[in-house]
Scaffold this active site. Structure first.
Site, short mmCIF file in Angstrom:
data_model
loop_
_atom_site.label_atom_id
_atom_site.label_comp_id
_atom_site.label_asym_id
_atom_site.label_seq_id
_atom_site.Cartn_x
_atom_site.Cartn_y
_atom_site.Cartn_z
N CYS A 1 0.79 -1.30 0.18
CA CYS A 1 0.12 0.05 -0.08
C CYS A 1 1.07 1.20 0.06
O CYS A 1 0.27 2.49 0.06
CB CYS A 1 -0.98 0.03 1.18
SG CYS A 1 -0.20 -0.03 2.71
N GLU B 1 -1.57 1.59 -5.15
CA GLU B 1 -0.94 0.24 -4.59
C GLU B 1 -0.07 -0.50 -5.70
O GLU B 1 -0.31 -0.17 -6.87
CB GLU B 1 -2.18 -0.63 -3.88
CG GLU B 1 -2.98 0.13 -3.16
CD GLU B 1 -3.26 -0.82 -1.73
OE1 GLU B 1 -2.82 -1.86 -1.72
OE2 GLU B 1 -4.00 -0.08 -0.94
#
Length: 566
Positions: free
Chosen positions: A506, A555
């Site tokens: 992330c 991401e």
């Protein structure tokens, strides 16, 4: 409204979009300023850190330094400006100025200049090509930039079309940065964020980093967020110690915007799912009645929960099941009907589906907040978790049989990828509660321990638990928190030397840092030089996934193969 036409004014009465996870970043320290000067031609240098944390400030400074370098601003005289250098006054705090936006930082903020000056201003909610009005609020002399609040668009970029904006709080709330952009353009910008992450944080030569693939978009660009956490402050005047007064009127319930600590009141959030939006409306109605019960501030959980009723045939008529509110959001499909409601209890259990896989979690715990992208995302992992045929057919290599899912949480990859691994998949996480839910999720999906199992262990110690696995027959999936992997874990990973690594992140900046470590590798083995071997990896592919449309967040998935020296 025609493309490029602009109506944004930050002073307009808005509706809010909440900040994404990680948007409320610590700002650089404030310093008093009553006017000042910038040395023309001065290059700003920051103290080098031994560890890259991929924070908002660090990512922003990498982009600013690159911009300073590109301007060839070089300080030739250490300790002061030369006699020929001219000092350029900077505007005082609170001054409104016009700025031309030159670049976009990986933080989602515009990097701008005032006409006739090379000094850099950081302005949110702006894009390259914009001319904007902004208000100066902080000079960061050592870092070489000035922070400014966005006020309005003077002349829009050719990329800007404000008719796309679906939220009245846009340009106030810090949650979204890109609502004025076409979605295709958003995906291009996010690919560039990944490119810059590997350029700035991997410390790898360019030839070792393959071209970053196009970013995979989200099926939903609005109405996708399955979790929000708005909050409200304590009653004004209450001190940490002493008697506390209750609220005498309903407080603002929402999110903290940029450059202020005052909560922004919100009524609706168009990036949230319908169930979560309904939950926000209900919680605001509750607060309008119960605000007098609160002497402290609090965070409100809004988490989508799904109850699925499977159809015997597509023509089946499904009624609302017992226990599900009549106003639940109903989603019909050929094979099932989903009834979606909103949970506000942190300790309740939420349920969601990825294709036919069922996952349960504590409502307040972490799970991906965009369910619409999880099906293509897990399908992509499934397509790339094993070596391509050109590598898999190498005669000297046995087939891969095992999956190690590090930082497994409640079992997303362990469960969705289990069918590819005849030797079994194992998920390992430090949180025992997550592991308990992972085991429960395996049972819910009809999987026994021979197919997937879970172990609660500190990630740096996990390879002691899988010592029986043949590294040549093993792939490791990494999905660490934003800070990435620590050095101990990476060292053990290199010592274990699995044949293949799939790194999901992330935070593409700490991912790039860690991938750089794996590509550079390390020496392992005995004391004698001839007994040592070097474990290192090469990058097969890098690709971004847009889990949070309308924001600057992306991401990343990096696929790596072990390099076997001849």
């Amino acid at each position: 409204m025609a493309t490029g036409q602009s109506t944004i004014d930050a002073g307009a009465t808005p509706m809010a979009v909440p900040a994404q996870a990680g948007d409320n970043h610590k700002q650089p320290g404030k310093r008093p300023f009553n006017g000042g000067h910038q040395r023309k031609g001065a290059k700003h240098r920051r103290k080098q850190k031994t560890f890259q944390d991929g924070s908002h400030e660090e990512v922003l400074m990498a982009d600013i330094q690159a911009m300073l370098d590109s301007q060839k601003i070089v300080d030739d005289v250490e300790g002061g400006a030369s006699a020929e250098e001219e000092e350029t006054p900077l505007p005082r705090k609170g001054t409104e100025i016009e700025l031309e936006v030159v670049e976009l930082s990986s933080t989602g903020d515009g990097l701008a200049k005032q006409k006739g000056s090379d000094h850099i201003y950081v302005v949110p909610f702006s894009i390259p090509g914009d001319t904007v009005k902004a208000k100066v609020y902080r000079h960061n002399f050592e870092e070489g930039y000035t922070a400014a609040d966005f006020i309005s668009v003077v002349k829009p970029s050719a990329l800007r079309d404000d008719s796309r904006i679906q939220c009245g709080y846009f340009a106030k709330c810090s949650g979204c940065q890109f609502q004025m952009l076409d979605y295709t353009e958003q995906l291009k910008l996010k690919r560039n964020i990944v490119v810059k992450a590997y350029k700035n944080f991997s410390r790898l030569s360019p030839e070792l980093v393959p071209d970053v693939l196009d970013t995979i978009g989200s099926p939903l660009q609005y109405g996708y967020r399955t979790k929000l956490t708005p909050h409200f402050d304590a009653p004004p005047g209450n001190k940490r110690r002493g008697p506390k007064n209750a609220h005498t009127f309903m407080p603002a319930v929402g999110f903290t915007p940029k450059s202020t600590r005052q909560v922004l009141d919100i009524e609706d959030c168009p990036i949230a799912t319908d169930a979560v939006r309904k939950g926000l409306t209900d919680e605001r109605a509750r607060m309008a009645v119960e605000y007098g019960n609160y002497v402290k501030g609090a965070t409100i959980l809004l988490r989508e929960d799904t109850k699925r009723i499977v159809k015997a045939s597509p023509s089946d008529a499904i009624e609302t099941p017992e226990g599900v509110p009549e106003n639940a959001v109903r989603v019909d499909a050929d094979t099932h009907v989903d009834f979606k409601t909103c949970i506000t209890d942190q300790n309740a259990t939420s349920t969601e589906y990825i294709d036919n896989f069922q996952f349960t979690n504590p409502a307040g715990a972490f799970f991906q907040n965009n369910n619409s992208i999880l099906s293509p995302f897990t399908a992509y992992i499934r397509e790339h978790i094993l070596p391509p045929s050109s590598l898999a057919s190498t005669a000297s290599k046995p087939p891969i049989k095992y999956l190690i899912d590090a930082y497994s949480g409640s079992g997303l990859f362990t469960i969705t990828q289990y069918s590819l691994f005849p030797g079994g998949s194992i998920g390992i996480d430090i949180a025992e509660k997550s592991i308990a839910y992972a085991r429960r999720n395996a049972t819910l999906n009809g999987l026994d321990e021979s197919q997937c199992r879970f172990l609660a262990a500190d990630a740096p110690e996990l390879f002691k638990s899988v010592s029986a696995y043949n590294p040549d027959e093993t792939v490791v999936v990494l999905d660490p928190p934003r800070k990435g992997c620590d050095t101990s874990f990476l060292r053990q990973l290199l010592e274990f030397a699995p044949r293949r690594v799939v790194y999901v992140s992330c935070n593409v900046h700490t991912q790039a840092r860690d991938v750089g470590v794996l590509v550079r590798g390390q020496q392992t083995g005995g004391e004698q030089k001839e007994k040592k071997k070097r474990t290192r990896y090469e990058i097969e592919s890098i690709r971004g996934f847009d889990f949070f449309p309308q924001t600057g967040h992306v991401e990343g998935v990096a696929v790596l193969n072990r390099v076997d020296e001849a």
